[in-house]
Design a protein around this motif. Structure first.
Motif, PDB file in Angstrom:
ATOM      1  N   GLU A  31       0.829  -1.252  -0.070  1.00  0.00           N
ATOM      2  CA  GLU A  31       0.034   0.059  -0.095  1.00  0.00           C
ATOM      3  C   GLU A  31       0.743   1.329  -0.136  1.00  0.00           C
ATOM      4  N   ARG A  34       2.738   1.779  -3.321  1.00  0.00           N
ATOM      5  CA  ARG A  34       1.596   2.136  -4.338  1.00  0.00           C
ATOM      6  C   ARG A  34       1.453   3.538  -4.022  1.00  0.00           C
ATOM      7  N   GLU A  35       0.968   4.073  -3.086  1.00  0.00           N
ATOM      8  CA  GLU A  35       0.664   5.636  -2.904  1.00  0.00           C
ATOM      9  C   GLU A  35       1.616   6.344  -2.788  1.00  0.00           C
ATOM     10  N   ASP A  40       4.229   0.626  -9.450  1.00  0.00           N
ATOM     11  CA  ASP A  40       3.115  -0.378 -10.052  1.00  0.00           C
ATOM     12  C   ASP A  40       3.515  -1.681  -9.248  1.00  0.00           C
ATOM     13  N   VAL A  41       2.566  -2.071  -8.248  1.00  0.00           N
ATOM     14  CA  VAL A  41       2.912  -3.057  -7.237  1.00  0.00           C
ATOM     15  C   VAL A  41       2.170  -4.464  -7.734  1.00  0.00           C
ATOM     16  N   ARG A  54      -5.638  -3.890 -11.157  1.00  0.00           N
ATOM     17  CA  ARG A  54      -4.812  -3.929 -10.044  1.00  0.00           C
ATOM     18  C   ARG A  54      -4.985  -5.276  -9.379  1.00  0.00           C
TER      19      ARG A  54
END
Length: 705
Positions: A31, A34-35, A40-41, A54
């Motif tokens: 998280e 990604r944030e 790109d996880v 996603r």
């Protein structure tokens, strides 16, 4: 540039203990990346949500070896090709013996066999994939429970040789071989520290960035008393990991005219914000300090040893509550050591006895301090112990105090030129600590060199004109030792001639200066030729007195009292004032620096050792009359010892006196009044002794023949 992250958290195992918190840790990392990391996880175990592009974590799913192996291959060789990549792993790790009896490291998968490594991911195989990949950078975070042996440096280097050559990389592992990677109620304490280290309150105020070097430093501090010690390997630039809104942005049209470069002076904590490119060395020193309390920092002249400590290490330690004491050994290292600690003691007698006589003197000093603070003693230019201190008894005692101090409240960091390693070998305790704890200064290359050149200007709102960075790097890379101060000097000159309207440092001005290697020589020559012929003679004598002439070409700088330099003119007040004016001009020209003591005595020093080679005229001067200057140094050393003792009548005797008598006509003009009087007194007493000996021999021959 695209950024890709593969985040792995394995909770379910067939043959090992389940780790339910590993998936929770992986979810939090995914998280955050990604944030805030612009990644790109892809989480594992996980599944791709159709139509939403996603990934969703599937915590109850097993992750078998075949699936993880194929995913790693696709991720490294295809998905992240030409991009920045990050791999995070939380789960078990283990060692298993190969058929030849060699230990091999593995990342455990749900269906692996711990005995022979079947279905697990071998480090060797992962290394092969990394070597084949075409990534621009790679970060690997390993939170491997029960697998400390996987992350020992020796095993990493054999299992991950690619990490020794890849330009931009960082591997951070949770603990050492003898330690377990621990958990608390929330999850792995290593991952917890990583998450805290990547939180907004740790971000740089001006850029909002947190990079791998910031993270390493934070995690090392957080886990210091935890029972596990993280270790790392890295190379190339410091890779950014996450960003937050800057609290104090400067790039948005804000321009400052303060020079961000240091010329020939070392960076210090007041200029730490401009100090770039050496974070890995600083982190290395911090890691060493967590293990021992004596850290020698060794490097070539001009490699940035003092700057690393003053601008890199000291601000970090002071922010964590340390008190810092600084000294250089000079002629009397024990006196300088006492001066460093003197502000903390009222009882001068007790203080003196600890330094001079107590077998564990420094520890006793620290025990007598009322607070519980931790202290750092910086002994800068440690080579002065060998070049300036002439009393072996004092030298031995000083080294003994530093190397045999056993207390957690005092850490000692020394900086020393690498060409003085040989005399250290005569002291067993010092040799042992150098072998075990030394931090060697590597050359500044790649992304780190780019940071050191461009980032200070960028911080002030200025950019390097296209092509300038490449030109500087091309000239600097491969240069001999001492290039960093020349680089800083050239950048300082370039800053003074910057384009203030375009906010640029330009290629044209760089070429006018003569580049990195020519800027200092050009500046020093311009200043030298601005003096009259008589003043130029003074300049030569001043600079040669600021050098300790060593055997062969091994010279070092040495402080001189300003009064001693003024005495070059003899006792004539007008001439002394004229020399003082020359000194002031050299100070303004940044070739020499001043320092003063509380007593009011002023001392003069070269701005940097780089002048000895960087100014061609000075280098030529140093090659002339070396034997005579070494003799002059011996006379002044003897005078200094004589002045310290109660004016005994030993004076200058024996072979030294004979040599001085032989070459007195050459020496006299270069000695001050006190030194000449000392010689004359010694010469007179020597002749009296010789006459007395002659009469005694005659008396014996006449009366006892």
């Amino acid at each position: 540039m695209p950024r890709y992250a593969l985040v792995i958290g394995i909770a379910k195992y067939d043959n090992l203990t389940n780790l339910p918190k590993a998936v929770n840790d992986a979810e939090k990392i995914a998280e955050l990346l990604r944030e805030r990391g612009r990644f790109d996880v892809q989480p594992l175990p996980g599944k791709l949500i159709e139509g939403e592009n996603r990934w969703q974590v599937t915590p109850d799913k097993k992750l078998i070896g075949k699936e993880l192996g194929q995913t790693l291959r696709t991720f490294l060789l295809e998905k992240a090709k030409g991009s920045e990549a990050l791999i995070y792993f939380a789960g078990h790790g283990f060692e298993a013996l190969s058929l030849t009896g060699e230990a091999k490291g593995y990342l455990a998968t749900s269906d692996c066999n711990k005995v022979d490594g079947q279905n697990a991911i071998a480090f060797d195989d992962l290394n092969t994939l990394i070597a084949k990949s075409q990534l621009t950078s790679l970060v690997v975070l390993l939170d491997c429970c029960y697998a400390g042996s996987l992350i020992e440096r020796s095993l990493i280097q054999s299992s991950f040789p690619v990490f020794n050559s890849k330009l931009d990389y960082c591997l951070i592992a949770a603990s050492r071989a003898s330690e377990r990677a621990r958990e608390d109620a929330e999850g792995g304490i290593f991952t917890k520290a990583v998450l805290e280290g990547l939180a907004e309150n740790q971000a740089d105020e001006t850029s909002g960035e947190i990079n791998v070097n910031d993270l390493i430093s934070f995690v090392s501090r957080q886990l210091k008393q935890s029972g596990q010690e993280p270790i790392y390997m890295d190379g190339g630039r410091s890779i950014p990991l996450v960003w937050y809104p800057p609290k104090n942005p400067v790039a948005a049209g804000v321009v400052s005219d303060e020079c961000p470069y240091r010329g020939l002076q070392a960076f210090d904590k007041e200029h730490a914000k401009f100090f770039f490119g050496r974070q890995k060395v600083v982190n290395n020193i911090q890691q060493k300090l967590a293990q021992a309390n004596f850290i020698p920092i060794i490097g070539a002249s001009g490699s940035g040893k003092s700057s690393v400590v003053r601008a890199g290490l000291i601000p970090v330690l002071e922010n964590n509550g340390w008190r810092v004491l600084e000294m250089t050994p000079d002629v009397e290292p024990l006196t300088e050591l006492r001066a460093a600690f003197k502000p903390f003691f009222r009882n001068a007698r007790e203080f003196y006895d600890c330094i001079r006589n107590h077998p564990d003197g420094l520890r006793q000093l620290i025990l007598r301090l009322p607070s519980s603070e931790r202290f750092l003693l910086l002994v800068d230019q440690f080579e002065e112990v060998f070049t300036l201190c002439r009393k072996e008894e004092e030298r031995h005692r000083f080294i003994e105090l530093l190397t045999q101090c056993h207390t957690d409240r005092l850490a000692i960091v020394t900086t020393m030129r690498a060409d003085f390693l040989e005399p250290c070998l005569s002291y067993e305790s010092l040799t042992k600590l150098i072998q075990e704890q030394a931090v060697y200064m590597p050359p500044l290359l790649g992304g780190e060199l780019e940071e050191a050149i461009a980032s200070p200007a960028d911080l002030q709102g200025y950019q390097l004109e296209r092509g300038l960075l490449g030109s500087i790097q091309q000239e600097v890379v491969g240069q001999e030792k001492g290039c960093l101060p020349l680089l800083q000097f050239a950048l300082t000159e370039l800053w003074e001639q910057r384009d203030r309207q375009a906010h640029q440092l330009t290629v044209a001005k760089y070429n006018e200066l003569g580049g990195v290697t020519g800027a200092l020589n050009r500046h020093a020559e311009n200043l030298y030729t601005s003096f009259t012929k008589h003043q130029q003679d003074w300049v030569k004598r001043i600079f040669l007195k600021l050098v300790r002439t060593g055997a062969q070409a091994k010279d070092t700088r040495q402080w001189q009292a300003k009064t001693k330099l003024l005495s070059i003119a003899g006792d004539n007040p007008d001439e002394q004032q004229a020399i003082n004016d020359v000194l002031e001009k050299l100070i303004q020209g940044r070739l020499i620096v001043l320092d003063s003591e509380p007593t009011g005595e002023v001392w003069v020093d070269l701005a940097h050792e780089a002048l000895m080679e960087g100014w061609e005229r000075f280098a030529k001067w140093r090659k002339e009359g070396r034997e005579l200057r070494r003799l002059r140094d011996r006379i002044e050393d003897t005078l200094r010892i004589w002045e310290e003792e109660p004016r005994n009548e030993n004076l200058m005797m024996g072979g030294l006196l004979a040599k001085v008598q032989e070459r007195w006509s050459e020496l006299e003009s270069d000695l001050d009044t006190a030194t000449r009087e000392f010689y004359q007194h010694s010469d007179a007493q020597g002749r009296q002794r010789k006459t007395a000996e002659t009469f005694y021999k005659i008396y014996l021959s006449e009366n006892y023949a």
